[in-house]
Each structure stands twice: as C-alpha cells, then as structure tokens.
Design an enzyme around this catalytic site. Structure first.
Site, PDB file in Angstrom:
ATOM      1  N   CYS A  74       2.194   6.885   6.401  1.00 45.92           N
ATOM      2  CA  CYS A  74       2.079   6.468   5.142  1.00 45.92           C
ATOM      3  C   CYS A  74       0.834   5.884   5.198  1.00 45.92           C
ATOM      4  O   CYS A  74       0.391   5.865   3.455  1.00 45.92           O
ATOM      5  CB  CYS A  74       3.102   4.917   4.537  1.00 45.92           C
ATOM      6  SG  CYS A  74       3.202   3.365   5.540  1.00 45.92           S
ATOM      7  N   GLU A 112      11.068   9.410   3.066  1.00 54.04           N
ATOM      8  CA  GLU A 112      10.669   7.667   2.815  1.00 54.04           C
ATOM      9  C   GLU A 112       9.430   7.887   2.763  1.00 54.04           C
ATOM     10  O   GLU A 112       8.539   8.066   3.908  1.00 54.04           O
ATOM     11  CB  GLU A 112      11.344   6.731   4.036  1.00 54.04           C
ATOM     12  CG  GLU A 112      10.976   5.047   3.347  1.00 54.04           C
ATOM     13  CD  GLU A 112      10.023   4.491   4.586  1.00 54.04           C
ATOM     14  OE1 GLU A 112       9.728   4.022   4.566  1.00 54.04           O
ATOM     15  OE2 GLU A 112       9.439   5.737   5.540  1.00 54.04           O
ATOM     16  N   ARG A 156      10.407  -5.660   0.305  1.00 56.04           N
ATOM     17  CA  ARG A 156       9.897  -4.362   1.040  1.00 56.04           C
ATOM     18  C   ARG A 156      10.472  -3.386   0.351  1.00 56.04           C
ATOM     19  O   ARG A 156      11.158  -3.296   0.072  1.00 56.04           O
ATOM     20  CB  ARG A 156      10.591  -4.230   2.787  1.00 56.04           C
ATOM     21  CG  ARG A 156       9.258  -2.930   3.304  1.00 56.04           C
ATOM     22  CD  ARG A 156      10.030  -3.271   5.148  1.00 56.04           C
ATOM     23  NE  ARG A 156       9.265  -2.121   5.450  1.00 56.04           N
ATOM     24  CZ  ARG A 156       8.261  -1.985   6.227  1.00 56.04           C
ATOM     25  NH1 ARG A 156       8.062  -3.185   6.757  1.00 56.04           N
ATOM     26  NH2 ARG A 156       8.383  -0.965   6.658  1.00 56.04           N
ATOM     27  N   ARG A 158      10.271   0.615  -0.657  1.00 55.27           N
ATOM     28  CA  ARG A 158       9.242   1.737  -0.354  1.00 55.27           C
ATOM     29  C   ARG A 158      10.357   2.759  -1.629  1.00 55.27           C
ATOM     30  O   ARG A 158      11.183   2.756  -2.356  1.00 55.27           O
ATOM     31  CB  ARG A 158      10.383   2.165   1.154  1.00 55.27           C
ATOM     32  CG  ARG A 158      10.159   1.290   2.206  1.00 55.27           C
ATOM     33  CD  ARG A 158       8.156   1.399   2.198  1.00 55.27           C
ATOM     34  NE  ARG A 158       7.250   1.272   3.765  1.00 55.27           N
ATOM     35  CZ  ARG A 158       6.320   0.160   3.747  1.00 55.27           C
ATOM     36  NH1 ARG A 158       6.693   0.121   1.931  1.00 55.27           N
ATOM     37  NH2 ARG A 158       6.598  -0.452   4.688  1.00 55.27           N
TER      38      ARG A 158
END
Length: 336
Positions: A74, A112, A156, A158
């Site tokens: 990422c 993801e 978090r 995502r």
C-alpha cells in the site's frame, strides 16, 4: 456445498489466510517476499511459502483455485507515502495479480489496500485498477471498511475490492460487501470494553515496553488534565505533535515514531496486544525479542474479523463451504 481452495498472494503473516480457513478454505498457493513474514507464516501455518517474489511467478505454476486473495503493498497509495500510485514499482505489482486472474479465471477474488487508493491521482489510479479487473472478466464491488465495525478496538480503514467472474456474478442489487458484523463497536463503552479485553494485565507487561519518564511526562503535559482521562485509553501523537486519548487504538503502522501510540500514556502495546488488535487467534505467535520487527509485521497485516465477514459473504454468494474452523480471537475480536 463443497470445500473451496484459494491462492494467498502478498500473504504477509497470514491474516487473510486465517479468515478464509475459518470459513472452510484450503490454501493451495502462497507468495510473500519479506523474509521475516515468511518465517512467521511458515512457523504458524506449518508449511513453507510456495514462492517468494510475485515478479517471478508465472501463472502456469499457480494451481487452479476458487478464490484469489491479494493484499498488495500500500505505500504507493498511502497518505503516509509519496502517492506515486501505479507508477511506483510496488504499485505496479498489481498487474501480476491481473495476469494470474486472466489466466487462471478463479470464481472470485478479494483484494485489499488502503482507503486512499480511491483518491490517488484524482481517482484515476483506482479507475485503472477497477478497469483492469473488469477486463479480466469480473464484476467488481468495493467498500471502505473500518476494523471498529468488526469488533476490534482499532480505527483502521481499508478498501476491500471483491470480484465475481462474469458468468456467475450476482446483480448489484443482490450483493454488497458487508460493512459490519455483530461485534461492531458503536459506543465509547463498547470500545473501552473491547480495549480492556485485549490489554494484558499491567503486572505481566515487561518494563521494556514502557516509555521513559521524560516521554510519559511530555504526554501528560500535552493533554488536558491527564488524571481525568478514563482508563484504559490509547494516547496518540500525530505528526503535528498533538496528543489525543481515545478508548481505542489508531491504525497500526509498519513504521512510525516509536512512541506515537501509548497505552494510558505510558507504554507501547505488547506483541500479543498487537496481534489481538488485528484479531489473530491466541495460538498465533510472533517472537517478541525484536519489537520493531513484530510491530512492522502486525502493521502490515489485515484485521482478521473484517476479512472473515467478507469471506462469509463471498461463500454464501458462491454456495461454497462455510464450515468454520476454530481460530477464535479474544474478547469482542472473536470471529462471529
């Protein structure tokens, strides 16, 4: 219904594997380049990583599988990075996923990445990603999910991207990526209870996890009346130096200032607590002799209950085996 198989690309320490094995899946191929992650993966899952570098993987060597799973790097899309998107070498690894999808044509996939992927280069990076997946013959669904909505006291967010092969794809009206499960932490009381369940007893925490008295003093001076802040709480220092105490943890990061996050303004989370914050089962282990290594590995994995909920939705839509394995986490982080 039948048992299903999956390929685990960019496997990390196995967070995605944990979620999909819990709904009856069998891993037939894994790929991970980081040697530390390989060691943890192999020790906990009892088998070696199949291949290390995705750039050297020819689709011909990947066995047939029902689902392709990939949490590709990422930093190219994160606001903490340079935002080079798909032009960055790590961002371009996405096209190796595309090549395997084209040639193996699994029934579905789950990818993801960070939430910010949607916004890099004014949204054109994600448009390119989605277009490439659709050109492989898949109907694509996506949603930004937050670990707090899946029973974990960690903020978090995502981006989850799910695709079904066009010949078996559901209508857009009949499928959506689930955005919560029954353990959702809606209130401050819920969040603080979940945080309490995850934290180890203070008497069991080694002194090496505690910040120096100077750092602790600086934190106390940075908040309004530290004595009134409820416990437990996690004190976060942002890049501007502002400290905020919350009943949950911020996003676990693979790299950051060492004391950016302190439990009750005093200590770093232990390695066991970091694993619990990502929803890993208690049997899963990372050696805590190198805390920097453990923090990097847990910061680079996925929230297991979040992915597990998505996995159940995929299994239901595809009519695949949904039998759950016993990989329960702790407290409200347990898989439901």
């Amino acid at each position: 219904m039948s048992r299903f198989t999956f390929a685990d690309l960019f496997a990390g320490i196995g967070g995605t594997r944990a979620a999909y094995e819990a709904v009856g899946g069998e891993c037939v191929f894994s790929c991970e380049i980081d040697e530390d992650a390989q060691e943890v993966y192999e020790r906990n899952w009892g088998e070696p990583i199949t291949e290390d570098d995705i750039r050297n993987v020819d689709a011909d060597i990947v066995p047939p599988h029902d689902l392709l799973l990939a949490c590709w790097p990422c930093p190219s899309f994160s606001r903490m990075g340079k935002l080079d998107g798909l032009k960055d070498e790590r961002g371009m690894l996405f096209y190796h996923i595309v090549q395997i999808l084209k040639e193996k044509q699994p029934k579905a996939f789950m990818l993801e990445n960070v939430k910010n992927l949607r916004f890099v280069k004014d949204g054109t990076a994600y448009e390119t990603v989605r277009g490439a997946l659709e050109e492989c013959g898949y109907t694509v669904f996506d949603e930004v999910l937050n670990a707090l909505d899946f029973g974990l006291p960690q903020h978090r967010e995502r981006l989850i991207v799910v695709g079904f092969r066009d010949d078996i794809a559901p209508d857009e009206e009949s499928f959506s990526v689930p955005t919560e499960n029954r353990a959702k932490l809606e209130t401050e009381a819920d969040q603080r209870k979940a945080l309490t369940d995850i934290l180890e007893n203070s008497s069991d925490v080694d002194e090496r996890y505690y910040a120096s008295e100077k750092v602790q003093s600086d934190r106390r001076e940075s908040v309004n009346d530290a004595s009134t802040i409820p416990k437990p709480s996690v004190w976060h220092e942002n890049r501007a130096g502002r400290v905020t105490a919350r009943p949950y943890c911020g996003t676990l990061r693979a790299s950051s200032s060492w004391h950016y996050m302190l439990v009750n303004g005093k200590r770093n989370p232990t390695v066991r607590e970091l694993l619990r914050l990502q929803g890993f089962p208690e049997w899963f282990n990372i050696d805590d002799s190198n805390r920097s290594r453990a923090r990097r590995l847990t910061g680079n994995t996925v929230p297991v209950p979040m992915v597990h909920t998505v996995a159940k939705a995929l299994m239901s839509e595809l009519d695949l085996d949904g039998t759950s394995a016993n990989i329960q986490g702790t407290g409200t982080a347990a898989l439901d």
